[in-house]
Scaffold this motif. Structure first.
Motif, mmCIF file in Angstrom:
data_model
loop_
_atom_site.group_PDB
_atom_site.id
_atom_site.type_symbol
_atom_site.label_atom_id
_atom_site.label_comp_id
_atom_site.label_asym_id
_atom_site.label_seq_id
_atom_site.Cartn_x
_atom_site.Cartn_y
_atom_site.Cartn_z
ATOM 1 N N LEU A 41 0.797 -1.229 -0.091
ATOM 2 C CA LEU A 41 -0.037 0.198 -0.049
ATOM 3 C C LEU A 41 0.665 1.365 0.076
ATOM 4 O O LEU A 41 0.443 2.287 -0.594
ATOM 5 C CB LEU A 41 -0.909 0.013 1.322
ATOM 6 C CG LEU A 41 -2.063 -0.824 1.165
ATOM 7 C CD1 LEU A 41 -2.928 -0.868 2.530
ATOM 8 C CD2 LEU A 41 -2.856 -0.574 -0.024
ATOM 9 N N GLY A 42 2.063 1.069 0.525
ATOM 10 C CA GLY A 42 3.014 2.499 0.397
ATOM 11 C C GLY A 42 3.357 2.529 -1.132
ATOM 12 O O GLY A 42 3.837 3.853 -1.460
ATOM 13 N N GLU A 43 3.180 1.571 -2.040
ATOM 14 C CA GLU A 43 3.641 1.636 -3.570
ATOM 15 C C GLU A 43 2.470 1.745 -4.360
ATOM 16 O O GLU A 43 2.608 1.982 -5.476
ATOM 17 C CB GLU A 43 4.468 0.360 -3.780
ATOM 18 C CG GLU A 43 5.945 0.732 -2.906
ATOM 19 C CD GLU A 43 6.830 -0.716 -3.095
ATOM 20 O OE1 GLU A 43 6.113 -1.643 -3.861
ATOM 21 O OE2 GLU A 43 7.836 -0.780 -2.516
ATOM 22 N N ASN A 44 1.371 1.409 -3.754
ATOM 23 C CA ASN A 44 0.261 0.985 -4.739
ATOM 24 C C ASN A 44 -1.049 1.861 -4.057
ATOM 25 O O ASN A 44 -1.028 2.013 -2.832
ATOM 26 C CB ASN A 44 -0.166 -0.217 -5.158
ATOM 27 C CG ASN A 44 1.016 -1.119 -5.666
ATOM 28 O OD1 ASN A 44 0.974 -1.029 -6.827
ATOM 29 N ND2 ASN A 44 1.914 -1.519 -5.158
ATOM 30 N N GLU A 45 -2.071 2.243 -4.858
ATOM 31 C CA GLU A 45 -3.357 2.674 -4.417
ATOM 32 C C GLU A 45 -4.411 1.895 -4.754
ATOM 33 O O GLU A 45 -4.543 1.190 -5.731
ATOM 34 C CB GLU A 45 -3.596 4.186 -4.916
ATOM 35 C CG GLU A 45 -2.697 5.248 -4.246
ATOM 36 C CD GLU A 45 -2.797 6.724 -4.842
ATOM 37 O OE1 GLU A 45 -3.866 6.874 -5.608
ATOM 38 O OE2 GLU A 45 -2.308 7.621 -4.274
ATOM 39 N N ARG B 82 -7.505 2.283 6.201
ATOM 40 C CA ARG B 82 -8.012 3.473 6.675
ATOM 41 C C ARG B 82 -7.055 4.567 6.733
ATOM 42 O O ARG B 82 -7.635 5.690 6.129
ATOM 43 C CB ARG B 82 -8.726 3.309 8.218
ATOM 44 C CG ARG B 82 -10.271 2.731 8.083
ATOM 45 C CD ARG B 82 -10.984 3.483 7.501
ATOM 46 N NE ARG B 82 -12.436 3.303 7.872
ATOM 47 C CZ ARG B 82 -13.383 2.992 7.124
ATOM 48 N NH1 ARG B 82 -13.043 2.992 5.911
ATOM 49 N NH2 ARG B 82 -14.490 2.662 7.480
ATOM 50 N N SER B 83 -5.829 4.322 6.948
ATOM 51 C CA SER B 83 -4.912 5.364 7.114
ATOM 52 C C SER B 83 -4.659 5.823 5.631
ATOM 53 O O SER B 83 -4.152 6.851 5.138
ATOM 54 C CB SER B 83 -3.648 5.090 7.855
ATOM 55 O OG SER B 83 -2.933 3.871 6.894
ATOM 56 N N HIS B 84 -4.776 5.039 4.520
ATOM 57 C CA HIS B 84 -4.801 5.474 3.097
ATOM 58 C C HIS B 84 -6.094 5.647 2.606
ATOM 59 O O HIS B 84 -6.167 5.665 1.362
ATOM 60 C CB HIS B 84 -4.295 4.228 2.288
ATOM 61 C CG HIS B 84 -2.830 3.751 2.510
ATOM 62 N ND1 HIS B 84 -1.761 4.301 1.905
ATOM 63 C CD2 HIS B 84 -2.367 2.975 3.537
ATOM 64 C CE1 HIS B 84 -0.546 3.840 2.454
ATOM 65 N NE2 HIS B 84 -0.723 3.132 3.371
ATOM 66 N N SER B 85 -6.976 6.172 3.304
ATOM 67 C CA SER B 85 -8.224 6.625 2.986
ATOM 68 C C SER B 85 -9.206 5.613 2.202
ATOM 69 O O SER B 85 -9.860 6.033 1.183
ATOM 70 C CB SER B 85 -8.226 8.010 2.213
ATOM 71 O OG SER B 85 -7.495 9.021 2.949
ATOM 72 N N MET B 86 -8.842 4.314 2.330
ATOM 73 C CA MET B 86 -9.701 3.244 1.834
ATOM 74 C C MET B 86 -11.050 2.943 2.460
ATOM 75 O O MET B 86 -11.156 3.148 3.704
ATOM 76 C CB MET B 86 -8.902 2.029 1.636
ATOM 77 C CG MET B 86 -7.438 2.264 0.817
ATOM 78 S SD MET B 86 -6.399 0.716 0.974
ATOM 79 C CE MET B 86 -7.452 -0.405 0.296
ATOM 80 N N LYS B 87 -11.895 2.312 1.620
ATOM 81 C CA LYS B 87 -13.101 1.868 2.414
ATOM 82 C C LYS B 87 -12.841 0.763 2.549
ATOM 83 O O LYS B 87 -11.735 -0.343 2.125
ATOM 84 C CB LYS B 87 -14.218 1.970 1.120
ATOM 85 C CG LYS B 87 -14.755 3.286 0.713
ATOM 86 C CD LYS B 87 -15.887 3.176 -0.200
ATOM 87 C CE LYS B 87 -16.439 4.665 -0.534
ATOM 88 N NZ LYS B 87 -17.582 4.790 -1.740
ATOM 89 N N VAL B 88 -13.513 -0.092 3.259
ATOM 90 C CA VAL B 88 -13.269 -1.309 4.140
ATOM 91 C C VAL B 88 -14.582 -2.110 4.183
ATOM 92 O O VAL B 88 -15.795 -1.604 4.716
ATOM 93 C CB VAL B 88 -12.592 -1.297 5.260
ATOM 94 C CG1 VAL B 88 -12.398 -2.593 6.111
ATOM 95 C CG2 VAL B 88 -11.268 -0.721 5.479
ATOM 96 N N ILE B 89 -14.747 -3.258 3.532
ATOM 97 C CA ILE B 89 -15.714 -4.123 3.823
ATOM 98 C C ILE B 89 -15.215 -5.462 4.260
ATOM 99 O O ILE B 89 -14.317 -6.086 3.870
ATOM 100 C CB ILE B 89 -16.765 -4.587 2.394
ATOM 101 C CG1 ILE B 89 -16.933 -3.286 1.778
ATOM 102 C CG2 ILE B 89 -17.348 -5.558 2.334
ATOM 103 C CD1 ILE B 89 -17.681 -3.408 0.154
ATOM 104 N N HIS B 90 -16.166 -5.968 5.346
ATOM 105 C CA HIS B 90 -15.890 -7.401 5.887
ATOM 106 C C HIS B 90 -16.732 -8.267 5.236
ATOM 107 O O HIS B 90 -17.922 -8.187 5.184
ATOM 108 C CB HIS B 90 -16.231 -7.283 7.411
ATOM 109 C CG HIS B 90 -15.125 -6.597 8.155
ATOM 110 N ND1 HIS B 90 -14.117 -7.197 8.931
ATOM 111 C CD2 HIS B 90 -14.836 -5.175 8.328
ATOM 112 C CE1 HIS B 90 -13.213 -6.219 9.405
ATOM 113 N NE2 HIS B 90 -13.893 -4.931 9.014
ATOM 114 N N LEU B 91 -16.028 -9.586 4.823
ATOM 115 C CA LEU B 91 -16.817 -10.597 4.309
ATOM 116 C C LEU B 91 -16.728 -11.701 5.407
ATOM 117 O O LEU B 91 -15.734 -12.303 5.394
ATOM 118 C CB LEU B 91 -16.190 -11.208 2.899
ATOM 119 C CG LEU B 91 -16.688 -12.404 2.163
ATOM 120 C CD1 LEU B 91 -18.191 -12.072 2.271
ATOM 121 C CD2 LEU B 91 -16.075 -12.743 0.966
#
Length: 403
Positions: A122-126, A147-156
């Motif tokens: 995640l430090g190298e990709n978005e 979350r620190s990369h402003s991503m949405k999160v879904i739990h399966l």
């Protein structure tokens, strides 16, 4: 190469030259410090992380659904053979053996290394979305990074907070946008606590047509389901085999069979004695069986889907039993009982040898046709809640909605 805004600004510069005879200040070149790597950005890349075999199967199911709807999507993450075969690009293979109870202590460093791999990626990709599959203890650190990369999160597969440690819901509210639930009562529980959730069904409840196994032996036909982890098999199978011996004293014509994954056959066979072992033929085995001795977990849903009367059993260590009594908020372990909200299936969670107690329960069930039919009827009723659901398609729709 200019960004789109830069192109617009350049066009305005030309217009000013033509209209007023002078140029505005030329665009400054974009400077990127050498110590700040340029991230590869792709709005259709999804991060998916699974840490156990059960999560690997769920992740593969969801990935197949996503690719069927949009084959331009890229899924990268942690998982196993099934996710890889489904088309997921793995940063690392997770272990074949799921850690449970005190055995999980030895997994801490391994999980940390896997999480660090995700952190580096995640430090190298978005990516706009993280799909956390099962295993909340391992996945929550990844969710926090996402979350620190402003991503949405879904739990399966919902973390079983309704069963123990419900105070973790505060963390859940911070670290998730949506929960895809596999049990029908879960969405209400999560929504009442401020977490968006949807029941998508369960892949174990998919209808499956299978011919019964052709094995020698008469009724009653007893199917042994000892689990999939090495520790489960070693703890439960010897006791299940002793139960069969006691049943044969009451029912001389009784026959038995052990069903497991094909990869588990080498571990099961040395313990099985003369009892036949079949690999990767669960549905055929359930069509053959009159009654099943099953461990807790997903396999009990398969038994419910076939409406085979069953007895639940799961041998645990002394400390695990004490911990369960202190932490569990539900009186049941077996999924059919949790779904029904009552004890439909007798269940035993011994920390010692419960051979005779379980054998008595099986004998009592087999001698009572009314009890057998009642259990079959309730299992069918509870299984009907899954009939209208297609988990792969529903999971894919929710995932793509959040990309």
């Amino acid at each position: 190469m200019f960004h789109r805004n830069s192109l617009c600004e350049g066009r305005h510069n030309c217009m000013f030259v033509l209209a007023f005879g002078y140029r505005t200040k030329p665009l400054q070149s974009i400077h990127i410090p050498k110590d700040e790597p340029v991230k590869k950005s792709d709005s259709k890349t999804i991060l998916m992380t699974a840490f156990e075999p059960s999560g690997d199967a769920l992740g593969a199911m969801a990935a197949k659904g996503v690719f069927a709807r949009d084959d331009s999507v890229r899924i990268v993450g942690l998982g196993g053979k099934e996710m890889e075969e489904a088309g997921v690009e793995l940063l690392a293979h997770t272990s074949d053996e799921a850690a449970m109870g005190l055995h999980a202590l030895g997994e801490v460093m391994r999980v940390k290394q896997l999480v660090d791999k995700v952190r580096k990626w995640l430090g190298e990709n978005e990516a706009p979305l993280h799909v956390a599959v099962d295993s909340p203890a391992a996945n929550f650190p990844v969710c926090k990074i996402a979350r620190s990369h402003s991503m949405k999160v879904i739990h399966l597969a919902a973390p079983q907070m309704w069963a123990w440690a419900p105070w973790r819901i505060k963390k859940m509210r911070r670290l998730t946008d949506h929960v895809m639930c596999l049990l029908p009562f879960e969405p209400v529980w999560f929504k009442e606590r401020g977490v968006d959730a949807t029941f998508i069904g369960h892949p174990a409840m998919a209808t499956s047509e299978a011919a019964p196994l052709q094995l020698k032996g008469d009724s009653p036909k007893v199917l042994l389901l000892p689990g999939s982890r090495s520790s489960e098999i070693k703890a439960n199978l010897p006791m299940q085999l002793r139960i069969v011996e006691l049943l044969k004293q009451e029912f001389p014509t009784a026959s038995a069979c052990i069903a497991c994954r094909e990869e588990d056959v080498p571990r099961v066979q040395p313990l099985a004695g003369e009892v036949p072992v079949v690999g990767d033929k669960l549905h055929e085995s359930l069509e053959w069986a009159d009654v099943a001795l099953t461990t807790s977990g997903t396999v009990s849903l398969h038994v419910m889907q076939h409406a085979v009367p069953m007895i639940g059993m799961y041998k645990v260590g002394f400390l695990s039993r004490i911990g369960a009594k202190l932490l569990l908020n539900t009186p049941y372990r077996l999924l059919p009982n949790l779904i029904a909200g009552k004890e439909v299936v007798p269940e035993f969670i011994p920390c010692g040898d419960a051979t005779r107690a379980i054998a008595r329960s099986v004998i009592q069930l087999l001698r009572d046709p009314s009890a057998l039919e009642t259990q079959r009827r309730i299992l069918r009723e509870e299984a009907s809640q899954y009939a209208a659901h297609h988990p792969s398609e529903e999971a894919a729709a929710i995932i793509l909605k959040h990309v």
